[in-house]
Motif scaffolding. Sequence first.
Motif, PDB file in Angstrom:
ATOM      1  N   CYS A 261      -6.818  42.034 -36.836  1.00 17.37           N
ATOM      2  CA  CYS A 261      -6.654  43.241 -36.383  1.00 17.37           C
ATOM      3  C   CYS A 261      -7.880  43.736 -35.768  1.00 17.37           C
ATOM      4  CB  CYS A 261      -6.453  44.316 -37.492  1.00 17.37           C
ATOM      5  SG  CYS A 261      -8.025  44.658 -38.603  1.00 17.37           S
TER       6      CYS A 261
ATOM      7  N   HIS B 171     -10.143  45.750 -36.182  1.00 15.96           N
ATOM      8  CA  HIS B 171     -11.257  46.119 -36.699  1.00 15.96           C
ATOM      9  C   HIS B 171     -12.188  44.989 -37.374  1.00 15.96           C
ATOM     10  CE1 HIS B 171      -7.963  49.108 -37.654  1.00 15.96           C
ATOM     11  NE2 HIS B 171      -9.024  49.831 -36.824  1.00 15.96           N
TER      12      HIS B 171
ATOM     13  N   CYS C 186      -7.736  44.288 -42.140  1.00 14.24           N
ATOM     14  CA  CYS C 186      -8.803  44.883 -42.699  1.00 14.24           C
ATOM     15  C   CYS C 186      -8.132  45.796 -43.937  1.00 14.24           C
ATOM     16  CB  CYS C 186      -9.588  45.913 -42.181  1.00 14.24           C
ATOM     17  SG  CYS C 186      -8.821  47.286 -41.275  1.00 14.24           S
TER      18      CYS C 186
ATOM     19  N   CYS D 201      -5.803  48.572 -42.674  1.00 16.97           N
ATOM     20  CA  CYS D 201      -4.592  48.064 -42.120  1.00 16.97           C
ATOM     21  C   CYS D 201      -3.562  47.806 -43.015  1.00 16.97           C
ATOM     22  CB  CYS D 201      -4.660  47.127 -41.036  1.00 16.97           C
ATOM     23  SG  CYS D 201      -5.587  48.080 -39.479  1.00 16.97           S
TER      24      CYS D 201
HETATM   25 ZN   LIG Z   1      -7.734  46.774 -39.225  1.00 18.20          ZN
END
Ligand SMILES: [Zn+2]
Length: 81
Positions: free
Chosen positions: A12, A14, A64, A67
């Motif tokens: 993701c 992040h 993360c 998510c």
């Molecule tokens: Zn994330």
Amino acid sequence: MKSEQDYRVRECVHRAEGAAGELYRGTAYVSQLQRLPSDAALRAAARVTPFFWADAAHINVWLCRDCAVELRLRERESDAA
Ligand SMILES: [Zn+2]
């Protein structure tokens, strides 16, 4: 049995920001994505490098915590193996 090197990793957005998270199986990610309402699924999918769902068995997805919670992915890769 497949070695870790056979898995490709998607992550993701992040992760680049230094968020904490962990790896999940691609198949678990896809099945959770399919359970979400379509608008939420599109939002969640947009944060992860795209891949063909047919390849999910060969992919690990790094998410993360935020998510993972949104996808209701609690199952750790190590527990699923
Ligand atoms: Zn994330």
